[in-house]
Design a protein around this motif. Structure first.
Motif, mmCIF file in Angstrom:
data_model
loop_
_atom_site.group_PDB
_atom_site.id
_atom_site.type_symbol
_atom_site.label_atom_id
_atom_site.label_comp_id
_atom_site.label_asym_id
_atom_site.label_seq_id
_atom_site.Cartn_x
_atom_site.Cartn_y
_atom_site.Cartn_z
ATOM 1 N N ASP A 97 0.676 -0.843 0.074
ATOM 2 C CA ASP A 97 0.467 -0.156 0.176
ATOM 3 C C ASP A 97 0.853 1.280 0.123
ATOM 4 N N ILE A 98 1.434 2.162 -0.860
ATOM 5 C CA ILE A 98 1.608 3.043 -1.194
ATOM 6 C C ILE A 98 1.352 4.410 -1.193
ATOM 7 N N THR A 133 11.043 -9.122 -3.114
ATOM 8 C CA THR A 133 11.535 -8.241 -1.544
ATOM 9 C C THR A 133 12.555 -6.932 -1.815
ATOM 10 N N ALA A 134 13.309 -7.028 -2.991
ATOM 11 C CA ALA A 134 14.549 -5.750 -2.831
ATOM 12 C C ALA A 134 13.243 -5.088 -3.270
ATOM 13 N N MET A 138 12.843 -1.171 -0.854
ATOM 14 C CA MET A 138 12.639 0.093 -1.093
ATOM 15 C C MET A 138 11.819 1.345 -0.482
ATOM 16 N N VAL A 139 9.984 0.346 -0.998
ATOM 17 C CA VAL A 139 9.105 1.483 -1.200
ATOM 18 C C VAL A 139 8.848 0.940 1.008
ATOM 19 N N ASP A 140 8.917 0.340 1.617
ATOM 20 C CA ASP A 140 8.865 0.316 2.594
ATOM 21 C C ASP A 140 9.948 1.022 3.291
ATOM 22 N N ASP A 149 4.044 -9.753 3.780
ATOM 23 C CA ASP A 149 5.559 -9.332 3.431
ATOM 24 C C ASP A 149 6.118 -10.912 3.138
ATOM 25 N N PRO A 150 6.540 -11.157 2.228
ATOM 26 C CA PRO A 150 7.526 -12.520 1.888
ATOM 27 C C PRO A 150 8.681 -12.208 2.531
#
Length: 156
Positions: A97-98, A133-134, A138-140, A149-150
């Motif tokens: 969710d951005i 995952t990368a 970044m968005v996290d 979350d994987p």
């Protein structure tokens, strides 16, 4: 398949304006056929979301997208009004969710996500791609909300 999922998919298909119009004009058989095709298509999307390594749902101000490798299912609505995406997340598909992210330029400058699970060997450039995952890392860091979350859990 759970009956609750089928119930939601059937109700969603029956609510489409085109199917309602067919029923209104007496073309019930055609409406039922189209609704059945819609439900089967959506079940296929849910199966893909559960099985593909980079499948995920992402929601931003521009709408909600279900990314399934080379296929994308989208709507301009938020996830709260997109039952198929809600079902995918409920079944464990990663959700990004951005909407809480305030730096839209930073989001726009993120690399694209690899569609097939592979990652470009070249770590930079405008066409580079990264793993799910990368991308989530970044968005996290930008303040996105992540569900299902994987990424491997860090033990303290």
């Amino acid at each position: 398949m759970q009956t609750g999922i089928l119930r939601v998919l059937r109700a969603t298909a029956a609510s489409w304006w085109r199917h309602k119009e067919l029923r209104r004009t007496g073309q019930t058989g055609q409406a039922q056929r189209l609704e059945r095709e819609t439900v089967l298509r959506d079940l296929g999307y849910l199966r893909q979301a559960a099985s593909l390594p980079n499948a995920h749902v992402i929601c931003g101000e521009g709408g909600t997208f279900i990314h399934l490798g080379w296929t994308t299912v989208s709507t301009f609505a938020p996830i709260e009004r997109f039952p198929l995406a809600t079902l995918a997340v409920a079944r464990g598909t990663p959700f990004i969710d951005i909407r809480p992210v305030t730096d839209v330029i930073a989001v726009a400058n993120l690399p694209r996500m690899a569609r097939d699970g592979s990652v470009d060997p070249e770590p930079s450039g405008s066409g580079r791609s990264v793993s799910l995952t990368a991308y989530i890392n970044m968005v996290d860091a930008l303040g996105a909300r992540i569900l299902n979350d994987p990424r491997p859990r860090q033990s303290s």
